[in-house]
Design an enzyme around this catalytic site. Structure first.
Site, short mmCIF file in Angstrom:
data_model
loop_
_atom_site.label_atom_id
_atom_site.label_comp_id
_atom_site.label_asym_id
_atom_site.label_seq_id
_atom_site.Cartn_x
_atom_site.Cartn_y
_atom_site.Cartn_z
N ASP A 10 0.77 -1.24 -0.02
CA ASP A 10 0.00 -0.12 0.07
C ASP A 10 0.99 1.11 -0.07
OD1 ASP A 10 -2.50 1.47 -0.03
OD2 ASP A 10 -2.82 1.19 2.14
N GLU A 57 -12.07 -4.87 -5.50
CA GLU A 57 -12.66 -3.35 -5.40
C GLU A 57 -11.73 -2.39 -6.38
OE1 GLU A 57 -11.80 -5.26 -2.59
OE2 GLU A 57 -13.85 -5.88 -2.42
N ASN A 58 -10.52 -2.68 -6.57
CA ASN A 58 -9.61 -1.56 -7.37
C ASN A 58 -10.15 -1.47 -8.62
OD1 ASN A 58 -6.44 -3.04 -6.04
ND2 ASN A 58 -7.72 -1.11 -5.42
N ILE A 185 -7.03 -5.25 6.99
CA ILE A 185 -6.96 -6.49 6.22
C ILE A 185 -7.55 -6.31 4.89
CG2 ILE A 185 -7.49 -8.97 5.97
CD1 ILE A 185 -7.02 -9.22 8.78
C1 FPP Z 1 -1.71 0.31 -3.64
O1 FPP Z 1 -1.04 1.58 -3.43
C2 FPP Z 1 -0.90 -0.47 -4.69
C3 FPP Z 1 -1.69 -0.98 -5.83
C4 FPP Z 1 -3.16 -1.02 -5.75
C5 FPP Z 1 -0.92 -1.84 -7.03
C6 FPP Z 1 0.09 -2.59 -6.63
C7 FPP Z 1 0.84 -3.05 -7.85
C8 FPP Z 1 2.08 -3.12 -7.99
C9 FPP Z 1 3.29 -2.64 -6.93
C10 FPP Z 1 2.80 -3.63 -9.15
C11 FPP Z 1 3.03 -5.19 -9.16
C12 FPP Z 1 3.21 -5.64 -10.51
C13 FPP Z 1 3.17 -6.85 -10.74
C14 FPP Z 1 3.63 -7.76 -12.05
C15 FPP Z 1 2.80 -8.02 -9.60
P1 FPP Z 1 -2.25 2.59 -3.87
O2 FPP Z 1 -2.35 2.95 -4.99
O3 FPP Z 1 -3.42 2.08 -3.16
O4 FPP Z 1 -1.68 3.79 -2.97
P2 FPP Z 1 -2.36 5.10 -2.00
O5 FPP Z 1 -2.99 4.13 -1.04
O6 FPP Z 1 -1.09 5.59 -1.63
O7 FPP Z 1 -3.38 5.78 -3.06
#
Ligand code: FPP
Length: 240
Positions: A10, A57-58, A185
């Protein structure tokens, strides 16, 4: 040492916003943190790493961010497949894969097949994953088998139930790491995390490096795991 680590990655968006960059740059930097973490876990002999890459949810995020993430998964998978294979990583994608873009589904199929026989770390990427949905799907599958007369409902126990989950072949995670300070979680591995130790760090995911992982491991090693009993469970009890 934990046999299985689960990670809620996150804080990519906040990492980028703090630098005046578009959120997408945070996801890109997040991939580098993931590569470092996977390699370090593999070097330490940890058996499995399961990460939350995209939740059910994304999909409600802005369309351009969803499209970017799907394209990023494709690019990373394509680019890293050879290295994963060389490092004997066994990759699996857990979740509702049928709704992912076709090209991504093809790459997932190819990577899963290519690495299926590898002897190294199990790398599970939860994509379009939701814990509640996983439980509902498991219940549906068991109900179908019961209706067909293949399964007596009274024999369903925790092992039979767990065998219907996406993680059927894995031991449960011993340690859940969540970055960016959130203490939730978030619908991740609801069944499997029943006895996991939870470690929350304020570091944003792109800043999570090997020293952060070491801190999480040291903290884990100081925990007293009792699994509901009174005596600490030692490695003798677990047979490992
Ligand atoms: C959460 O940060 C992160 C995600 C929803 C995406 C995670 C994906 C990667 C790190 C890439 C992985 C790549 C592979 C190929 C497995 P957020 O966007 O919720 O951050 P925020 O809470 O600060 O908005």
């Amino acid at each position: 040492m934990p046999a299985h680590i689960a990670v809620i990655m996150d804080g990519n968006g906040r990492w980028a916003e703090a630098r005046g960059l578009p959120r997408m740059m945070g996801h890109r930097a997040g991939v580098e943190a993931l590569k470092t973490t996977l390699r370090f876990c593999s070097d330490l002999g940890i058996g499995a790493l399961t990460v939350y890459a995209f939740s059910t949810e994304n999909w409600s995020r802005p369309q351009d961010e969803v499209n970017f993430l799907m394209a990023l998964f494709e690019r990373v998978l394509q680019r890293e497949l050879e290295a994963l294979q060389q490092e004997k990583v066994r990759i699996n994608f857990l979740g509702g894969l049928e709704v992912l873009p076709e090209r991504l589904r093809e790459l997932i199929k190819e990577a899963t097949k290519l690495t299926a026989g590898n002897s190294g770390i199990h790398f599970n990427v939860c994509t379009n994953y939701g814990g509640r949905r996983e439980l509902v799907l498991a219940a549906q599958k068991l109900a179908e088998r019961s209706v067909k007369g293949e399964l007596d409902p009274s024999v369903i126990d925790e092992n039979i139930f767990a065998a219907e989950l996406f993680t059927a072949s894995e031991v449960d995670p011993d340690l859940l790491i969540r970055t960016s300070g959130e203490r939730r979680i978030s619908n991740f591995l609801l069944w499997q995390l029943a006895y996991a130790e939870i470690y929350v760090t304020d570091a944003l995911w792109p800043d999570f490096d090997s020293s952060e992982l070491l801190q999480a491991l040291i903290d884990y090693q100081s925990r007293c795991r009792r699994f509901g009993g009174l005596e600490p469970i030692t490695s003798d009890h677990l047979g490992s």
